[in-house]
Design a protein around this motif. Structure first.
Motif, short mmCIF file in Angstrom:
data_model
loop_
_atom_site.label_atom_id
_atom_site.label_comp_id
_atom_site.label_asym_id
_atom_site.label_seq_id
_atom_site.Cartn_x
_atom_site.Cartn_y
_atom_site.Cartn_z
N ASP A 11 -27.57 -19.78 -5.47
CA ASP A 11 -28.21 -18.47 -5.37
C ASP A 11 -27.62 -17.65 -4.23
O ASP A 11 -27.33 -16.46 -4.38
N VAL A 12 -27.47 -18.30 -3.08
CA VAL A 12 -26.92 -17.62 -1.91
C VAL A 12 -25.48 -17.19 -2.18
O VAL A 12 -25.06 -16.08 -1.84
N ARG A 13 -24.72 -18.06 -2.82
CA ARG A 13 -23.31 -17.75 -3.13
C ARG A 13 -23.22 -16.50 -4.01
O ARG A 13 -22.41 -15.61 -3.76
N THR A 14 -24.04 -16.44 -5.04
CA THR A 14 -24.02 -15.29 -5.94
C THR A 14 -24.34 -14.00 -5.20
O THR A 14 -23.66 -12.98 -5.35
N ARG A 15 -25.36 -14.06 -4.36
CA ARG A 15 -25.78 -12.86 -3.62
C ARG A 15 -24.72 -12.44 -2.61
O ARG A 15 -24.40 -11.25 -2.49
N MET A 16 -24.13 -13.41 -1.90
CA MET A 16 -23.14 -13.09 -0.88
C MET A 16 -21.83 -12.58 -1.48
O MET A 16 -21.15 -11.73 -0.91
N LEU A 17 -21.45 -13.09 -2.64
CA LEU A 17 -20.24 -12.60 -3.30
C LEU A 17 -20.40 -11.14 -3.70
O LEU A 17 -19.46 -10.34 -3.57
N GLN A 18 -21.58 -10.78 -4.16
CA GLN A 18 -21.84 -9.38 -4.51
C GLN A 18 -21.78 -8.49 -3.27
O GLN A 18 -21.19 -7.41 -3.29
N GLU A 19 -22.37 -8.98 -2.18
CA GLU A 19 -22.37 -8.22 -0.94
C GLU A 19 -20.95 -8.11 -0.38
O GLU A 19 -20.55 -7.05 0.13
N ARG A 20 -20.17 -9.18 -0.47
CA ARG A 20 -18.80 -9.14 0.06
C ARG A 20 -17.95 -8.13 -0.70
O ARG A 20 -17.13 -7.43 -0.10
N GLU A 59 -12.19 -11.31 -0.36
CA GLU A 59 -12.01 -11.95 0.94
C GLU A 59 -11.28 -11.01 1.89
O GLU A 59 -10.39 -10.26 1.46
N PRO A 60 -11.60 -11.03 3.19
CA PRO A 60 -10.86 -10.21 4.15
C PRO A 60 -9.37 -10.53 4.11
O PRO A 60 -8.98 -11.70 4.05
N ASP A 61 -8.55 -9.50 4.13
CA ASP A 61 -7.10 -9.67 4.03
C ASP A 61 -6.50 -9.91 5.42
O ASP A 61 -6.55 -9.04 6.28
N ILE A 62 -5.96 -11.11 5.62
CA ILE A 62 -5.37 -11.45 6.91
C ILE A 62 -3.84 -11.49 6.85
O ILE A 62 -3.19 -11.73 7.86
N SER A 63 -3.28 -11.27 5.67
CA SER A 63 -1.84 -11.50 5.47
C SER A 63 -0.97 -10.59 6.32
O SER A 63 0.03 -11.04 6.90
N GLU A 64 -1.31 -9.31 6.40
CA GLU A 64 -0.45 -8.37 7.14
C GLU A 64 -0.36 -8.74 8.61
O GLU A 64 0.71 -8.74 9.21
N ALA A 157 -14.99 -14.09 7.81
CA ALA A 157 -16.06 -13.48 7.02
C ALA A 157 -16.47 -12.16 7.64
O ALA A 157 -16.11 -11.85 8.78
N TYR A 158 -17.23 -11.39 6.90
CA TYR A 158 -17.88 -10.22 7.48
C TYR A 158 -19.19 -10.67 8.11
O TYR A 158 -19.87 -11.56 7.60
N SER A 159 -19.54 -10.04 9.21
CA SER A 159 -20.70 -10.52 9.99
C SER A 159 -22.00 -10.49 9.19
O SER A 159 -22.90 -11.29 9.44
N ALA A 160 -22.11 -9.61 8.21
CA ALA A 160 -23.35 -9.51 7.42
C ALA A 160 -23.57 -10.71 6.51
O ALA A 160 -24.68 -10.90 6.01
N LEU A 179 -14.53 -15.76 12.79
CA LEU A 179 -13.91 -14.46 13.00
C LEU A 179 -14.53 -13.44 12.06
O LEU A 179 -14.49 -13.61 10.84
N THR A 180 -15.13 -12.41 12.63
CA THR A 180 -15.68 -11.30 11.84
C THR A 180 -15.13 -10.01 12.44
O THR A 180 -14.34 -10.03 13.39
#
Length: 218
Positions: A11-20, A59-64, A157-160, A179-180
């Motif tokens: 449940d948490v995964r589903t909600r957090m993926l939508q928020e991300r 996911e946050p882009d760290i490649s650059e 991750a994002y802090s939220a 790291l946020t």
């Protein structure tokens, strides 16, 4: 494993993926995250092997930021195998192919396997104690558990996207740092140790100091 725990994580995964996905479209948040990432990557010692990732599903882009340091660090990317194992392959200049999870990765045939000193690990959610919620396949947990010595694992991750620590179980591998867009929280102290030049004494940090940093960070 307790069935109730599985349902809760799901449940948490589903909600957090939508928020991300929503947060990934916020330009101000992205700018703040890039600044935090640049500050973190600038601290990496010369010559260390850094495991990154190709961003997937918001996911946050760290490649650059990491590619900008490829003159001073060795870059690697994860490759998921069909049997559930994961390895890291050195990121060269060649083309990427899709691994068993369908995520772009260095070519496995002829690739150079490495064991990173530092891992940037994407999180669906995290706890303030260093727990990580992923996609539920356990790839990173199994990889970290099998490593000796263990890489310094930095959750990205994002802090939220913070979750209660009670969601997680004893066997869940802990992250060393988080790291946020608000910066880096060194939960275990291992990142600071890695970045401290040899021969230089690392400042001691009390538990109360870490708790104060947690409060400011989150």
């Amino acid at each position: 494993m307790d069935e109730r725990t599985i349902v809760t994580k799901k449940d948490v995964r589903t909600r957090m993926l939508q928020e991300r996905s929503r947060l990934a479209r916020d330009p101000d948040l992205q700018a703040a995250f890039r600044a935090a990432l640049d500050g973190c990557s600038a601290r990496l010692p010369y010559g260390v092997c850094v495991g990154g990732y190709v961003p997937f599903r918001g996911e946050p882009d760290i490649s650059e930021s990491l590619c900008a340091r490829d003159h001073s660090v060795i870059l690697a990317l994860p490759y998921a195998l069909a049997d559930g194992r994961m390895v890291y392959l050195r990121r060269g200049k060649g083309k990427l192919e899709k691994d068993a999870l369908g995520i772009p990765a260095p070519m496995f045939e002829g690739g150079t396997e490495v064991v990173p000193d530092v891992l940037f690990v994407p999180c669906v959610a995290y706890s303030t104690l260093g727990h990580r919620l992923g996609y539920g396949k356990g790839c990173f947990d199994r990889y970290l558990a099998a490593c000796d010595p263990r890489p310094v694992a930095i959750g990205v991750a994002y802090s939220a996207l913070v979750a209660e620590a009670s969601l997680f179980e004893a066997h869940d591998e802990r992250l060393d740092a988080l790291l946020t867009e608000k910066g880096l929280l060194d939960v275990s102290g291992r990142f600071a140790k890695l970045c401290t030049p040899k021969g230089e004494k690392k400042p001691r940090r009390g538990r109360r100091g870490l708790e104060r940093r947690r409060e400011r960070f989150f």
